[in-house]
Every structure is written in C-alpha cells, then in structure tokens.
Write a protein that holds these residues in place. Structure first.
Motif, PDB file in Angstrom:
ATOM      1  N   GLN A  36      75.432 -37.016  20.661  1.00  0.00           N
ATOM      2  CA  GLN A  36      75.541 -35.595  20.983  1.00  0.00           C
ATOM      3  C   GLN A  36      74.304 -35.185  21.753  1.00  0.00           C
ATOM      4  N   SER A  37      74.501 -34.768  23.006  1.00  0.00           N
ATOM      5  CA  SER A  37      73.347 -34.424  23.829  1.00  0.00           C
ATOM      6  C   SER A  37      73.196 -32.924  24.065  1.00  0.00           C
ATOM      7  N   LEU A  38      74.233 -32.145  23.773  1.00  0.00           N
ATOM      8  CA  LEU A  38      74.156 -30.695  23.967  1.00  0.00           C
ATOM      9  C   LEU A  38      74.246 -29.970  22.632  1.00  0.00           C
ATOM     10  N   THR A  40      75.587 -27.419  19.902  1.00  0.00           N
ATOM     11  CA  THR A  40      76.907 -26.871  19.595  1.00  0.00           C
ATOM     12  C   THR A  40      76.729 -25.795  18.541  1.00  0.00           C
ATOM     13  N   CYS A  53      65.482 -33.732  21.067  1.00  0.00           N
ATOM     14  CA  CYS A  53      65.224 -34.157  22.446  1.00  0.00           C
ATOM     15  C   CYS A  53      63.808 -34.695  22.548  1.00  0.00           C
ATOM     16  N   ASP A  58      63.990 -31.040  28.231  1.00  0.00           N
ATOM     17  CA  ASP A  58      65.340 -31.564  27.979  1.00  0.00           C
ATOM     18  C   ASP A  58      66.105 -30.628  27.043  1.00  0.00           C
ATOM     19  N   PHE A  59      65.432 -30.173  25.978  1.00  0.00           N
ATOM     20  CA  PHE A  59      66.065 -29.241  25.044  1.00  0.00           C
ATOM     21  C   PHE A  59      66.451 -27.944  25.756  1.00  0.00           C
ATOM     22  N   GLU A  61      66.964 -27.283  28.949  1.00  0.00           N
ATOM     23  CA  GLU A  61      68.067 -27.472  29.899  1.00  0.00           C
ATOM     24  C   GLU A  61      69.398 -27.622  29.171  1.00  0.00           C
ATOM     25  N   GLY A  62      69.406 -28.383  28.074  1.00  0.00           N
ATOM     26  CA  GLY A  62      70.632 -28.562  27.298  1.00  0.00           C
ATOM     27  C   GLY A  62      71.110 -27.254  26.684  1.00  0.00           C
ATOM     28  N   LEU A  65      72.583 -25.030  29.426  1.00  0.00           N
ATOM     29  CA  LEU A  65      73.901 -25.508  29.839  1.00  0.00           C
ATOM     30  C   LEU A  65      74.952 -25.177  28.786  1.00  0.00           C
ATOM     31  N   ALA A  66      74.639 -25.395  27.522  1.00  0.00           N
ATOM     32  CA  ALA A  66      75.589 -25.102  26.446  1.00  0.00           C
ATOM     33  C   ALA A  66      75.940 -23.620  26.418  1.00  0.00           C
TER      34      ALA A  66
END
Length: 76
Positions: A36-38, A40, A53, A58-59, A61-62, A65-66
């Motif tokens: 799981q990269s994004l 939820t 992350c 990285d966190f 950006e994720g 995006l989510a």
C-alpha cells in the motif's frame, strides 16, 4: 492540502459535527512493504491509514494524490 482537506478525506465532513463523531477517530501507520503506497480512509469509522514512507516528501506527495483522487467520492 489543508487540515480541512484531511478532515474531509478521513470523515467526509468539512467540519467536526456539533455532537462529535460517533466513535473515536483513528490513525493507523502501515509498515512498509505491505503493498500500500497511498493513504486510505474509512469515512464510516473515521479512520485514516497512512503508509510509512522513507521521506516526508514521499508522504506529502502520496497524501496530496490520495486527497485529490477522493474529491469525487460519492458523486455519481
């Protein structure tokens, strides 16, 4: 995103209800490598699941995006 965007993502509400949320909102940090990269969320239980992350970027950006992808949740 702002704290309001995070609240909407996690709960579906733009403000905390006057009577509060039913149950206790939770945050779960998911170990790396679980596929799981994004982030939820479950708006029924007001729970946020955050993958660990390697960098804050990285966190960030994720999370962005989510939140951006969830804007149309529940709209048909």
């Amino acid at each position: 995103g702002s704290i309001t965007h995070i609240l909407i993502f996690a709960s579906g509400a733009s403000k905390v209800p006057l009577a509060g949320f039913q149950g206790t909102p939770t945050i779960t940090f998911l170990e790396p490598g679980l596929g799981q990269s994004l982030p939820t969320a479950n708006t029924c239980s007001v729970s946020l699941n955050l993958p660990m992350c390697s960098t804050f970027n990285d966190f960030s950006e994720g999370m962005a995006l989510a939140i951006a992808c969830a804007k149309t949740f529940g709209i048909a």
